[in-house]
Design a protein around this motif. Structure first.
Motif, PDB file in Angstrom:
ATOM      1  N   THR A 198      15.220 -27.676 -21.614  1.00 18.04           N
ATOM      2  CA  THR A 198      16.340 -27.195 -20.444  1.00 18.04           C
ATOM      3  C   THR A 198      15.454 -27.331 -19.011  1.00 18.04           C
ATOM      4  O   THR A 198      14.078 -26.431 -18.968  1.00 18.04           O
ATOM      5  CB  THR A 198      16.135 -25.241 -20.893  1.00 18.04           C
ATOM      6  OG1 THR A 198      16.993 -25.104 -21.849  1.00 18.04           O
ATOM      7  CG2 THR A 198      17.130 -24.181 -20.144  1.00 18.04           C
ATOM      8  N   SER A 199      16.272 -26.893 -18.295  1.00 20.25           N
ATOM      9  CA  SER A 199      16.655 -27.013 -16.225  1.00 20.25           C
ATOM     10  C   SER A 199      17.316 -26.405 -16.444  1.00 20.25           C
ATOM     11  O   SER A 199      18.220 -25.749 -16.398  1.00 20.25           O
ATOM     12  CB  SER A 199      16.725 -28.623 -16.149  1.00 20.25           C
ATOM     13  OG  SER A 199      16.413 -28.517 -14.846  1.00 20.25           O
ATOM     14  N   GLN A 200      16.355 -25.043 -15.603  1.00 21.87           N
ATOM     15  CA  GLN A 200      17.540 -23.981 -14.605  1.00 21.87           C
ATOM     16  C   GLN A 200      17.371 -23.351 -13.493  1.00 21.87           C
ATOM     17  O   GLN A 200      15.720 -23.676 -13.072  1.00 21.87           O
ATOM     18  CB  GLN A 200      17.423 -22.704 -15.911  1.00 21.87           C
ATOM     19  CG  GLN A 200      17.565 -21.170 -15.295  1.00 21.87           C
ATOM     20  CD  GLN A 200      17.115 -20.119 -15.893  1.00 21.87           C
ATOM     21  OE1 GLN A 200      16.448 -19.970 -16.874  1.00 21.87           O
ATOM     22  NE2 GLN A 200      19.043 -19.479 -16.113  1.00 21.87           N
ATOM     23  N   GLY A 201      18.094 -24.206 -12.634  1.00 21.05           N
ATOM     24  CA  GLY A 201      17.497 -23.737 -11.091  1.00 21.05           C
ATOM     25  C   GLY A 201      17.845 -22.538 -10.438  1.00 21.05           C
ATOM     26  O   GLY A 201      16.960 -22.220  -9.881  1.00 21.05           O
ATOM     27  N   SER A 202      18.622 -21.129 -11.099  1.00 17.51           N
ATOM     28  CA  SER A 202      18.759 -20.115 -11.539  1.00 17.51           C
ATOM     29  C   SER A 202      19.353 -18.971 -12.112  1.00 17.51           C
ATOM     30  O   SER A 202      20.559 -20.208 -12.822  1.00 17.51           O
ATOM     31  CB  SER A 202      19.570 -20.072 -10.024  1.00 17.51           C
ATOM     32  OG  SER A 202      20.322 -18.425  -9.918  1.00 17.51           O
ATOM     33  N   ASN A 203      19.088 -18.127 -12.315  1.00 17.84           N
ATOM     34  CA  ASN A 203      19.224 -17.138 -13.472  1.00 17.84           C
ATOM     35  C   ASN A 203      20.355 -16.123 -12.594  1.00 17.84           C
ATOM     36  O   ASN A 203      20.701 -15.225 -13.672  1.00 17.84           O
ATOM     37  CB  ASN A 203      18.261 -16.480 -14.511  1.00 17.84           C
ATOM     38  CG  ASN A 203      17.848 -15.730 -13.187  1.00 17.84           C
ATOM     39  OD1 ASN A 203      18.145 -15.678 -11.897  1.00 17.84           O
ATOM     40  ND2 ASN A 203      16.473 -15.378 -13.438  1.00 17.84           N
ATOM     41  N   GLY A 204      20.811 -16.320 -12.227  1.00 20.35           N
ATOM     42  CA  GLY A 204      21.803 -16.177 -10.975  1.00 20.35           C
ATOM     43  C   GLY A 204      21.535 -14.966  -9.896  1.00 20.35           C
ATOM     44  O   GLY A 204      21.882 -13.736  -9.926  1.00 20.35           O
ATOM     45  N   ILE A 205      20.110 -14.162  -9.981  1.00 21.69           N
ATOM     46  CA  ILE A 205      19.711 -13.961  -8.673  1.00 21.69           C
ATOM     47  C   ILE A 205      19.477 -14.399  -7.733  1.00 21.69           C
ATOM     48  O   ILE A 205      18.431 -15.042  -7.855  1.00 21.69           O
ATOM     49  CB  ILE A 205      17.881 -12.933  -9.054  1.00 21.69           C
ATOM     50  CG1 ILE A 205      18.923 -12.857 -10.647  1.00 21.69           C
ATOM     51  CG2 ILE A 205      17.638 -12.275  -8.438  1.00 21.69           C
ATOM     52  CD1 ILE A 205      17.533 -11.669 -11.457  1.00 21.69           C
ATOM     53  N   GLY A 206      19.957 -14.038  -6.732  1.00 22.97           N
ATOM     54  CA  GLY A 206      19.663 -14.704  -5.163  1.00 22.97           C
ATOM     55  C   GLY A 206      20.047 -15.658  -4.920  1.00 22.97           C
ATOM     56  O   GLY A 206      20.728 -16.182  -6.411  1.00 22.97           O
ATOM     57  N   MET A 219      25.164 -19.800  -6.411  1.00 17.92           N
ATOM     58  CA  MET A 219      24.795 -19.081  -6.342  1.00 17.92           C
ATOM     59  C   MET A 219      24.043 -18.533  -8.405  1.00 17.92           C
ATOM     60  O   MET A 219      23.369 -17.704  -8.414  1.00 17.92           O
ATOM     61  CB  MET A 219      25.783 -17.536  -7.201  1.00 17.92           C
ATOM     62  CG  MET A 219      26.893 -17.288  -5.478  1.00 17.92           C
ATOM     63  SD  MET A 219      28.930 -16.322  -6.069  1.00 17.92           S
ATOM     64  CE  MET A 219      28.211 -15.471  -6.753  1.00 17.92           C
ATOM     65  N   GLY A 220      24.051 -19.427  -9.338  1.00 19.01           N
ATOM     66  CA  GLY A 220      24.031 -19.169  -9.850  1.00 19.01           C
ATOM     67  C   GLY A 220      24.234 -18.545 -10.644  1.00 19.01           C
ATOM     68  O   GLY A 220      25.487 -17.797 -10.475  1.00 19.01           O
ATOM     69  N   PRO A 221      24.057 -17.937 -12.501  1.00 20.38           N
ATOM     70  CA  PRO A 221      23.107 -18.794 -12.756  1.00 20.38           C
ATOM     71  C   PRO A 221      23.983 -20.460 -13.448  1.00 20.38           C
ATOM     72  O   PRO A 221      25.027 -20.736 -12.784  1.00 20.38           O
ATOM     73  CB  PRO A 221      22.924 -18.646 -14.525  1.00 20.38           C
ATOM     74  CG  PRO A 221      24.910 -17.758 -14.343  1.00 20.38           C
ATOM     75  CD  PRO A 221      25.354 -17.804 -13.829  1.00 20.38           C
ATOM     76  N   GLU A 222      22.440 -21.123 -12.627  1.00 19.61           N
ATOM     77  CA  GLU A 222      22.527 -22.646 -12.688  1.00 19.61           C
ATOM     78  C   GLU A 222      21.941 -23.635 -13.647  1.00 19.61           C
ATOM     79  O   GLU A 222      20.616 -23.013 -13.832  1.00 19.61           O
ATOM     80  CB  GLU A 222      22.411 -23.399 -11.876  1.00 19.61           C
ATOM     81  CG  GLU A 222      23.034 -24.507 -10.888  1.00 19.61           C
ATOM     82  CD  GLU A 222      22.758 -25.084  -9.488  1.00 19.61           C
ATOM     83  OE1 GLU A 222      23.619 -24.685  -8.385  1.00 19.61           O
ATOM     84  OE2 GLU A 222      21.857 -25.884  -9.167  1.00 19.61           O
ATOM     85  N   SER A 223      22.370 -23.942 -14.673  1.00 17.40           N
ATOM     86  CA  SER A 223      21.790 -24.881 -15.955  1.00 17.40           C
ATOM     87  C   SER A 223      21.921 -25.550 -16.943  1.00 17.40           C
ATOM     88  O   SER A 223      23.400 -25.928 -16.747  1.00 17.40           O
ATOM     89  CB  SER A 223      20.418 -23.762 -16.760  1.00 17.40           C
ATOM     90  OG  SER A 223      21.655 -22.833 -17.501  1.00 17.40           O
ATOM     91  N   PHE A 224      20.841 -26.332 -17.837  1.00 16.81           N
ATOM     92  CA  PHE A 224      21.358 -27.236 -17.868  1.00 16.81           C
ATOM     93  C   PHE A 224      20.373 -27.734 -19.274  1.00 16.81           C
ATOM     94  O   PHE A 224      19.706 -27.177 -20.021  1.00 16.81           O
ATOM     95  CB  PHE A 224      21.094 -28.392 -17.613  1.00 16.81           C
ATOM     96  CG  PHE A 224      21.516 -29.836 -17.654  1.00 16.81           C
ATOM     97  CD1 PHE A 224      22.779 -30.315 -18.304  1.00 16.81           C
ATOM     98  CD2 PHE A 224      20.614 -30.637 -18.347  1.00 16.81           C
ATOM     99  CE1 PHE A 224      23.305 -31.366 -19.467  1.00 16.81           C
ATOM    100  CE2 PHE A 224      20.559 -32.045 -19.408  1.00 16.81           C
ATOM    101  CZ  PHE A 224      22.224 -32.156 -19.496  1.00 16.81           C
ATOM    102  N   ASN A 225      21.436 -27.515 -20.694  1.00 20.75           N
ATOM    103  CA  ASN A 225      20.076 -27.593 -21.659  1.00 20.75           C
ATOM    104  C   ASN A 225      20.573 -29.225 -22.518  1.00 20.75           C
ATOM    105  O   ASN A 225      21.622 -29.433 -21.783  1.00 20.75           O
ATOM    106  CB  ASN A 225      20.381 -26.627 -22.515  1.00 20.75           C
ATOM    107  CG  ASN A 225      20.433 -24.985 -21.937  1.00 20.75           C
ATOM    108  OD1 ASN A 225      19.612 -24.714 -22.255  1.00 20.75           O
ATOM    109  ND2 ASN A 225      21.840 -24.418 -21.690  1.00 20.75           N
TER     110      ASN A 225
END
Length: 150
Positions: free
Chosen positions: A9-17, A137-143
């Protein structure tokens, strides 16, 4: 029998900030990258992936477009394997814009290096005569999960 080779998983943001940098009109922005280890694969290698991106466009007077492209790199060769997009509508009632996607890559060549890399780019395009402010804004992710037959 199916064998799971690797999952990342690559996660740029969990949606906070808010994420930086923001989009520049029409310029692809690196969203995610994962390197999957492929050791002793069987035949028929395939990858399943999913992702999400959320952003907000302020002062968007006419529709724009949010796109995502997924590339596979193996043994120094890069190939587009998936592409998806959505229209971003103007107005405060429809912003923020969220895009989620699921895709797959079949018949992945067995890499001599032992690794297959997936790189994801996102791009936001709009009429260049307008000055648009946008926020990732996120969430931003790739699995991604890679499989093969035994």
């Amino acid at each position: 029998m199916v064998k799971t080779l690797d999952a990342r998983t690559s996660q740029g943001s969990n949606g906070i900030g808010i994420l930086n940098p923001t989009f520049t009109n029409g310029v692809p922005l690196l969203m995610a990258q994962v390197g999957l280890q492929v050791k002793s694969p069987g035949s028929w290698i395939r990858t399943f992936f999913s992702g999400s991106i959320k952003f907000q466009a302020v002062n968007l007077p006419i529709s724009g477009f949010l796109g995502v492209e997924v590339y596979r790199e193996s043994d120094g060769l890069q190939q587009l394997v998936y592409q998806v997009g959505t229209v971003v509508r103007p107005g405060r009632l429809v912003s923020p814009c969220a895009l989620t996607f699921n895709g797959s890559d079949y018949n992945v060549p067995a890499p001599s290096s032992g690794q297959v890399t997936y790189t994801v780019y996102s791009v936001f395009t709009y009429n260049p005569q307008y000055s648009i402010t946008n926020f990732r804004m996120g969430p931003e992710s790739f699995n991604a999960t890679i499989y093969s037959d035994d």
